[in-house]
Write a protein that holds these residues in place. Structure first.
Motif, PDB file in Angstrom:
ATOM      1  N   GLY A  14       0.784  -1.230   0.000  1.00 24.23           N
ATOM      2  CA  GLY A  14       0.000   0.000   0.000  1.00 24.23           C
ATOM      3  C   GLY A  14       0.819   1.284   0.000  1.00 24.23           C
ATOM      4  N   GLY A  15       2.048   1.234  -0.491  1.00 28.75           N
ATOM      5  CA  GLY A  15       2.886   2.425  -0.503  1.00 28.75           C
ATOM      6  C   GLY A  15       2.326   3.550  -1.361  1.00 28.75           C
ATOM      7  N   ILE A  16       1.870   3.220  -2.564  1.00 26.53           N
ATOM      8  CA  ILE A  16       1.260   4.229  -3.437  1.00 26.53           C
ATOM      9  C   ILE A  16      -0.020   4.758  -2.797  1.00 26.53           C
ATOM     10  CG2 ILE A  16       0.086   4.593  -5.654  1.00 26.53           C
ATOM     11  CD1 ILE A  16       2.132   2.744  -6.945  1.00 26.53           C
ATOM     12  N   ASP A  17      -0.809   3.855  -2.271  1.00 26.08           N
ATOM     13  CA  ASP A  17      -2.084   4.224  -1.656  1.00 26.08           C
ATOM     14  C   ASP A  17      -1.869   5.163  -0.469  1.00 26.08           C
ATOM     15  OD1 ASP A  17      -2.130   1.895  -3.195  1.00 26.08           O
ATOM     16  OD2 ASP A  17      -3.995   1.228  -2.321  1.00 26.08           O
ATOM     17  N   ALA A  31      -8.482  -2.197  -3.884  1.00 24.62           N
ATOM     18  CA  ALA A  31      -7.077  -2.587  -3.975  1.00 24.62           C
ATOM     19  C   ALA A  31      -6.990  -4.038  -4.414  1.00 24.62           C
ATOM     20  CB  ALA A  31      -6.377  -2.391  -2.634  1.00 24.62           C
ATOM     21  N   ASN A  32      -6.142  -4.284  -5.405  1.00 24.53           N
ATOM     22  CA  ASN A  32      -5.925  -5.633  -5.926  1.00 24.53           C
ATOM     23  C   ASN A  32      -4.448  -6.002  -5.738  1.00 24.53           C
ATOM     24  OD1 ASN A  32      -4.934  -7.323  -8.540  1.00 24.53           O
ATOM     25  ND2 ASN A  32      -6.984  -7.972  -7.944  1.00 24.53           N
ATOM     26  N   GLU A  33      -4.208  -7.154  -5.133  1.00 29.09           N
ATOM     27  CA  GLU A  33      -2.842  -7.655  -4.935  1.00 29.09           C
ATOM     28  C   GLU A  33      -2.877  -9.173  -4.906  1.00 29.09           C
ATOM     29  OE1 GLU A  33       0.664  -8.764  -4.660  1.00 29.09           O
ATOM     30  OE2 GLU A  33       0.421  -6.582  -4.849  1.00 29.09           O
ATOM     31  N   PHE A  34      -2.218  -9.795  -5.877  1.00 29.97           N
ATOM     32  CA  PHE A  34      -2.281 -11.242  -6.061  1.00 29.97           C
ATOM     33  C   PHE A  34      -1.541 -12.013  -4.968  1.00 29.97           C
ATOM     34  CE2 PHE A  34      -0.508 -15.081  -8.302  1.00 29.97           C
ATOM     35  CZ  PHE A  34      -1.710 -15.775  -8.353  1.00 29.97           C
ATOM     36  N   ASP A  35      -0.464 -11.432  -4.424  1.00 29.24           N
ATOM     37  CA  ASP A  35       0.348 -12.091  -3.400  1.00 29.24           C
ATOM     38  C   ASP A  35      -0.327 -11.909  -2.042  1.00 29.24           C
ATOM     39  OD1 ASP A  35       2.260 -12.889  -1.527  1.00 29.24           O
ATOM     40  OD2 ASP A  35       3.946 -12.112  -2.694  1.00 29.24           O
ATOM     41  N   LYS A  36      -0.680 -12.996  -1.404  1.00 26.09           N
ATOM     42  CA  LYS A  36      -1.462 -12.912  -0.161  1.00 26.09           C
ATOM     43  C   LYS A  36      -0.672 -12.325   1.004  1.00 26.09           C
ATOM     44  CE  LYS A  36      -0.509 -17.663   1.391  1.00 26.09           C
ATOM     45  NZ  LYS A  36      -1.113 -18.965   1.758  1.00 26.09           N
ATOM     46  N   THR A  41      -0.229  -7.443   5.098  1.00 25.89           N
ATOM     47  CA  THR A  41       0.324  -6.186   5.607  1.00 25.89           C
ATOM     48  C   THR A  41      -0.590  -5.020   5.246  1.00 25.89           C
ATOM     49  OG1 THR A  41       2.562  -7.084   5.367  1.00 25.89           O
ATOM     50  CG2 THR A  41       2.364  -4.701   5.637  1.00 25.89           C
ATOM     51  N   TYR A  42      -1.099  -5.037   4.016  1.00 21.10           N
ATOM     52  CA  TYR A  42      -2.013  -3.982   3.570  1.00 21.10           C
ATOM     53  C   TYR A  42      -3.239  -3.911   4.480  1.00 21.10           C
ATOM     54  CZ  TYR A  42      -4.602  -1.018   0.289  1.00 21.10           C
ATOM     55  OH  TYR A  42      -5.296   0.022  -0.298  1.00 21.10           O
ATOM     56  N   GLU A  43      -3.894  -5.032   4.674  1.00 20.90           N
ATOM     57  CA  GLU A  43      -5.141  -5.042   5.460  1.00 20.90           C
ATOM     58  C   GLU A  43      -4.889  -4.715   6.928  1.00 20.90           C
ATOM     59  OE1 GLU A  43      -6.990  -8.800   4.709  1.00 20.90           O
ATOM     60  OE2 GLU A  43      -7.643  -8.240   2.695  1.00 20.90           O
ATOM     61  N   THR A  44      -3.666  -4.933   7.402  1.00 18.86           N
ATOM     62  CA  THR A  44      -3.313  -4.573   8.777  1.00 18.86           C
ATOM     63  C   THR A  44      -3.273  -3.058   8.953  1.00 18.86           C
ATOM     64  OG1 THR A  44      -2.001  -6.608   8.977  1.00 18.86           O
ATOM     65  CG2 THR A  44      -1.581  -4.884  10.595  1.00 18.86           C
ATOM     66  N   ASN A  45      -2.999  -2.347   7.862  1.00 17.69           N
ATOM     67  CA  ASN A  45      -2.785  -0.903   7.945  1.00 17.69           C
ATOM     68  C   ASN A  45      -3.874  -0.057   7.288  1.00 17.69           C
ATOM     69  OD1 ASN A  45       0.127  -0.404   9.108  1.00 17.69           O
ATOM     70  ND2 ASN A  45       0.288  -2.202   7.782  1.00 17.69           N
ATOM     71  N   LEU A  48      -9.564  -1.605   4.487  1.00 18.36           N
ATOM     72  CA  LEU A  48     -10.024  -2.028   3.167  1.00 18.36           C
ATOM     73  C   LEU A  48      -9.638  -3.483   2.947  1.00 18.36           C
ATOM     74  CD1 LEU A  48     -11.331  -0.931   0.487  1.00 18.36           C
ATOM     75  CD2 LEU A  48      -8.997  -0.560  -0.331  1.00 18.36           C
ATOM     76  N   LYS A  49     -10.572  -4.258   2.447  1.00 15.90           N
ATOM     77  CA  LYS A  49     -10.306  -5.651   2.111  1.00 15.90           C
ATOM     78  C   LYS A  49      -9.641  -5.727   0.745  1.00 15.90           C
ATOM     79  CE  LYS A  49     -10.819 -10.158   2.859  1.00 15.90           C
ATOM     80  NZ  LYS A  49     -10.130 -10.835   3.977  1.00 15.90           N
TER      81      LYS A  49
END
Length: 324
Positions: A14-17, A31-36, A41-45, A48-49
């Protein structure tokens, strides 16, 4: 001004976000990210799902509409550190840009085309295949009526972050007036020093340290690494001091040890950087949470694959000014 909505692809951690939302003018709605693992880390911060589907399986009709589409599409295919396969990458990473285009085209057919495009990639994309790859990307955006600007920018020159990290940034507008109003940020003074983001004086966990028993080239490190305020690298057969007092470009394989890993000498010994220090060197704030459920190897990879947040924020601020 009402906040502009953002659709984020290849979102990573989520650096750009974060850079866009830090302006208080944008809100990420998808937000779309193929690597779980970076998705964790994204959802921790973020509240947004993350959609962890392969972008090839994502239809524009299944996701929210947004004003801005962003993407740091996979760069391994274009990187100097990789094989520079580009669009011919056998794993298909080079062609994922066209999946973003597909999303834009589908939104356009629904009269919901994003007004703004923001892309980030490695500097080598510009010269790949004698510039033809980059030209295909620019022409593809122009074919969708975007007026496009692009610039290579370095983190320590434009982001006030002590890392030598050059990336190409691409910004496109449907509105010609906004395009004419937009300019990339100007250079700023580097006031953040290595000691501001690296804990030279603090003892870290033993696992970060090199020793005679854990490292066959330790005697050479011990001999060559004499300073306690800069960064070194092991370069296969010799030790390289970074004399510019900025960190070399962080990479995704920093957690694997060996070649090219940034090293420091401190009072407690010779060690590699911690994952937190790597995130610091990308400009993430101290309250950005690194999940304890993830291994350090995964966190190093996430930091190396991410972006320089303050530089993204400066570009996003200029996008705001251009459209207002």
């Amino acid at each position: 001004m009402k906040k502009l909505t953002v659709g984020s692809f290849f979102a990573g951690v989520g650096g750009i976000d974060l850079g866009f939302e830090n302006t208080n003018q944008f809100k990420v709605v998808y937000a779309n990210e193929f690597d779980k693992y970076p998705a964790i880390t994204y959802e921790t911060n973020f509240d947004l799902k993350v959609d962890v589907r392969d972008i090839n399986n994502v239809k524009a009709s299944e996701i929210p509409d947004f004003d801005v589409i962003t993407g740091g599409f996979p760069c391994q295919a274009f990187s100097l550190a990789g094989y520079q396969q580009g669009f011919n990458d056998e794993k298909g990473r080079g062609t994922l840009f066209f999946e973003m285009l597909r999303i834009i085209k589908e939104k356009k057919s629904q009269n919901k085309q994003p007004r703004i495009v923001f892309l980030e990639n490695v500097k080598n994309l510009v010269g790949h295949d004698n510039g033809r790859t980059f030209q295909v990307i620019l022409d593809s955006l122009k074919h969708l009526n975007y007026k496009v600007q692009a610039q290579v920018m370095n983190a320590y020159i434009y982001g006030n972050i002590p890392q030598n990290r050059e990336r190409i940034y691409i910004v496109g507008f449907l509105d010609e007036k906004a395009y004419n109003n937009f300019h990339f940020p100007l250079p700023i003074e580097l006031t953040n020093k290595l000691e501001d983001v690296i804990e030279f004086d603090k003892k870290q966990d033993d696992k970060y340290y090199y020793s005679n028993s854990s490292c066959k080239f330790y005697p050479l490190l011990d001999e060559e690494m004499t300073k306690t305020d800069t960064i070194y690298q092991w370069r296969r057969v010799y030790v390289r001091e970074n004399k510019s007092n900025v960190c070399p470009t962080l990479t995704a394989n920093m957690g694997t040890g060996g070649h090219n890993v940034p090293l420091i000498r401190c009072k407690s010994g010779i060690r590699k950087l911690t994952p937190r220090e790597c995130f610091n060197l990308q400009g993430f704030p101290s309250n950005f949470i690194l999940p304890k459920t993830l291994s350090n190897t995964r966190l190093y990879k996430q930091a190396g694959n991410s972006v320089v947040v303050p530089l993204i924020e400066r570009i996003a601020q200029n996008i705001c000014k251009a459209i207002s």
